[in-house]
Motif scaffolding. Structure first.
Motif, short mmCIF file in Angstrom:
data_model
loop_
_atom_site.label_atom_id
_atom_site.label_comp_id
_atom_site.label_asym_id
_atom_site.label_seq_id
_atom_site.Cartn_x
_atom_site.Cartn_y
_atom_site.Cartn_z
N PRO A 1 38.94 -13.42 61.92
CA PRO A 1 38.15 -13.06 60.73
C PRO A 1 36.66 -13.02 61.03
O PRO A 1 36.14 -13.81 61.81
CB PRO A 1 38.49 -14.17 59.73
CG PRO A 1 38.96 -15.32 60.56
CD PRO A 1 39.62 -14.72 61.76
N THR A 2 35.98 -12.09 60.38
CA THR A 2 34.53 -11.97 60.50
C THR A 2 33.88 -12.50 59.22
O THR A 2 34.57 -12.82 58.24
CB THR A 2 34.13 -10.50 60.69
OG1 THR A 2 34.50 -9.77 59.50
CG2 THR A 2 34.83 -9.90 61.89
N LEU A 3 32.56 -12.59 59.25
CA LEU A 3 31.83 -13.01 58.05
C LEU A 3 32.12 -12.07 56.89
O LEU A 3 32.30 -12.50 55.75
CB LEU A 3 30.33 -13.05 58.34
CG LEU A 3 29.43 -13.40 57.15
CD1 LEU A 3 29.75 -14.78 56.61
CD2 LEU A 3 27.96 -13.30 57.56
N THR A 4 32.21 -10.77 57.20
CA THR A 4 32.52 -9.78 56.16
C THR A 4 33.89 -10.05 55.55
O THR A 4 34.07 -9.95 54.32
CB THR A 4 32.48 -8.35 56.74
OG1 THR A 4 31.17 -8.10 57.25
CG2 THR A 4 32.82 -7.32 55.67
N ASP A 5 34.87 -10.40 56.40
CA ASP A 5 36.21 -10.72 55.89
C ASP A 5 36.15 -11.88 54.90
O ASP A 5 36.74 -11.82 53.81
CB ASP A 5 37.15 -11.08 57.05
CG ASP A 5 37.53 -9.89 57.90
OD1 ASP A 5 37.59 -8.77 57.35
OD2 ASP A 5 37.78 -10.08 59.10
N TYR A 6 35.46 -12.95 55.29
CA TYR A 6 35.38 -14.12 54.41
C TYR A 6 34.70 -13.78 53.09
O TYR A 6 35.14 -14.20 52.02
CB TYR A 6 34.62 -15.26 55.11
CG TYR A 6 35.43 -15.97 56.18
CD1 TYR A 6 36.67 -16.53 55.89
CD2 TYR A 6 34.95 -16.08 57.48
CE1 TYR A 6 37.40 -17.17 56.86
CE2 TYR A 6 35.68 -16.73 58.46
CZ TYR A 6 36.91 -17.27 58.15
OH TYR A 6 37.64 -17.91 59.12
N LEU A 7 33.60 -13.02 53.18
CA LEU A 7 32.88 -12.67 51.95
C LEU A 7 33.69 -11.73 51.06
O LEU A 7 33.64 -11.82 49.83
CB LEU A 7 31.53 -12.03 52.30
CG LEU A 7 30.49 -13.02 52.84
CD1 LEU A 7 29.25 -12.29 53.32
CD2 LEU A 7 30.12 -14.04 51.77
N TYR B 1 44.02 -8.48 54.08
CA TYR B 1 43.17 -9.65 54.28
C TYR B 1 43.98 -10.92 54.49
O TYR B 1 43.42 -11.95 54.87
CB TYR B 1 42.19 -9.81 53.12
CG TYR B 1 41.01 -8.88 53.23
CD1 TYR B 1 39.93 -9.19 54.06
CD2 TYR B 1 40.98 -7.67 52.54
CE1 TYR B 1 38.86 -8.33 54.18
CE2 TYR B 1 39.91 -6.80 52.66
CZ TYR B 1 38.85 -7.14 53.48
OH TYR B 1 37.79 -6.28 53.62
#
Length: 438
Positions: free
Chosen positions: A244-250, A317
């Motif tokens: 996961p990337t920061l974009t995924d988490y957000l 996701y």
């Protein structure tokens, strides 16, 4: 009778208490992840999720933290205080968790589980409905004063709130409290019975999870549909799994809390419209009164949002850990529920505790009998029970203990519990009233 004064705990700042609960969860899950040594043996016997309830309960029972307490100001006035942590967890984290845990739901695969899941859920509801009056009849033989009381002090009125909680959830419990107007000063004892007995029963179920194969063999259950669902969901998760990337988490937080905001907005408005437009909803004695609960609509809309997203690319996701974040939110909620447990008060009213244990035992025995007759897997028994007794906070947790891919089954059954909770609790309450008069 006046409400007893509750002393202030050692720690009253919610920020500090939240940090302490987070520390407890970290300590528990770090220990449960060990494959060797003392903690491996300990968590082989005691389920980690049970400790998530118990450790905060111990902190509350020893006066370190508390959900409610009183202080006296300079004028001698008693000031009531309460922690906001449970409110925040149940109103913010729970709906967000429901969205994230249903994001990748496979409705077709769940439908293929057949009718046994629903049969076991309804069996659990019937067990609660008949268990209450039977428990009153049994306890009245040995301690008639325990089940007595007149007018609004009548014990059956207080027990009706437990019926609402154990068939549906908090919204149904609140409805029973409003309908039967049980004496407020005595209501705390009913809350204690609800929390203590329900959590002990949940602990027993969780201990059984580790022996699922043996129990299913005894039940002669066909678990093929459950195994198929596990394989299908696991294969899908592996296929889309990624770092996961920061974009995924957000994005996941965006889905979860946008849906939570929508759930609150429409939940509040729908409950207001229905309450103001229909007497059958505004009348707390109606079995449709649960439709006036904003909490009920919040849970329904959040779950529906998660299901709707499962038909879009948002379901991918799950590969970035959507359901794991949802489970983390649920465990934070579990810890705040544990704060309500004051273990030192368990024996203050042994008669009521006895009613609670007899009541839940009838529920359990009926579930075991029906599971044996229809050869239902232990998973259906456990989740069917917790969808009643524990609601949306507990059913997904228990389902996930069997396998993370089964979490959504617990979510859907818990939602169904909210629907039948008020009507079932009303029937149980009237039967308890008759039993108390015998």
């Amino acid at each position: 009778m006046t409400e007893p004064l509750l002393p202030a705990p050692l720690i009253t700042d919610d920020t500090v208490v939240f940090g302490l609960l987070a520390l407890c969860l970290g300590f528990i899950f770090y220990g449960s992840s060990k494959e060797k040594g003392f903690w491996s043996k300990f968590y082989g016997i005691v389920p980690a999720v049970l400790m998530c309830y118990l450790l905060p309960g111990i902190l509350a029972s020893t006066g370190i933290i508390a959900e409610k307490w009183h202080t006296v100001n300079e004028a001698g006035e008693i000031i009531a205080h309460s922690s906001r942590l449970y409110h925040v967890a149940s109103r913010y984290l729970l709906p967000a968790a429901l969205v994230l845990m249903t994001l990748s739901i496979d409705l077709k695969a769940i439908a293929n589980l057949g009718s046994k899941a629903l049969i076991m859920f309804l069996t659990g509801s019937v067990g609660i409905i008949i268990g209450g009056p039977i428990a009153i009849l049994i306890v009245s033989i040995f301690s008639p004063d325990t089940v007595g009381g007149n007018d609004f002090d009548a014990v059956w009125r207080g027990l009706s709130t437990i019926a609402g909680s154990w068939i549906g959830g908090g919204a149904n419990q609140a409805a029973m409290y409003e309908i039967f107007k049980y004496t407020p000063e005595k209501y705390g004892a009913m809350v204690l019975v609800d929390i203590v007995v329900a959590n002990i029963w949940m602990g027993i179920i969780l201990m059984g999870v580790g022996r699922t194969k043996q129990i299913d063999k005894w039940l002669k259950a066909d678990t093929s549909a459950i195994e198929t669902l596990k394989v299908k969901v696991t294969a899908f998760t592996k296929k889309i799994s990624r770092v996961p990337t920061l974009t995924d988490y957000l994005m996941m937080l965006s889905f979860a809390f946008t849906a939570t905001g929508i759930a609150h907005f429409f939940g509040n408005n729908i409950s207001d419209i229905l309450t103001n437009s229909f007497e059958s909803v505004s009348n707390q004695k109606s079995f449709l009164s649960f439709l006036g609960s904003s909490f009920f609509w919040m849970v329904i809309i959040a779950t529906a949002a998660g299901i709707a997203l499962s038909f879009t690319k948002a379901k991918n996701y799950e590969g970035a850990g959507a359901s794991k974040i949802g489970q983390m939110f649920i465990y934070l909620l579990v810890a705040t529920i544990g704060m309500k447990m004051e273990l030192g008060k368990v024996l203050e009213n042994p008669g009521l505790i006895a009613i609670g244990f007899i009541w839940i035992s009838i529920h359990a025995l009926l579930l075991i009998l029906v599971a044996k007759l229809i050869k239902a897997p232990f998973f259906f028994l456990a989740v069917g029970s917790q969808a009643n007794v524990g609601g949306a906070a507990s059913a997904p947790v228990v389902a996930a203990e069997f396998h993370p891919s089964l979490t959504s089954v617990g979510v859907l059954l818990a939602v169904f519990g909210y629907v039948v909770g008020t009507g079932g609790a009303l029937l149980c309450a009237y039967l308890m009233e008759v039993a108390s008069a015998l």
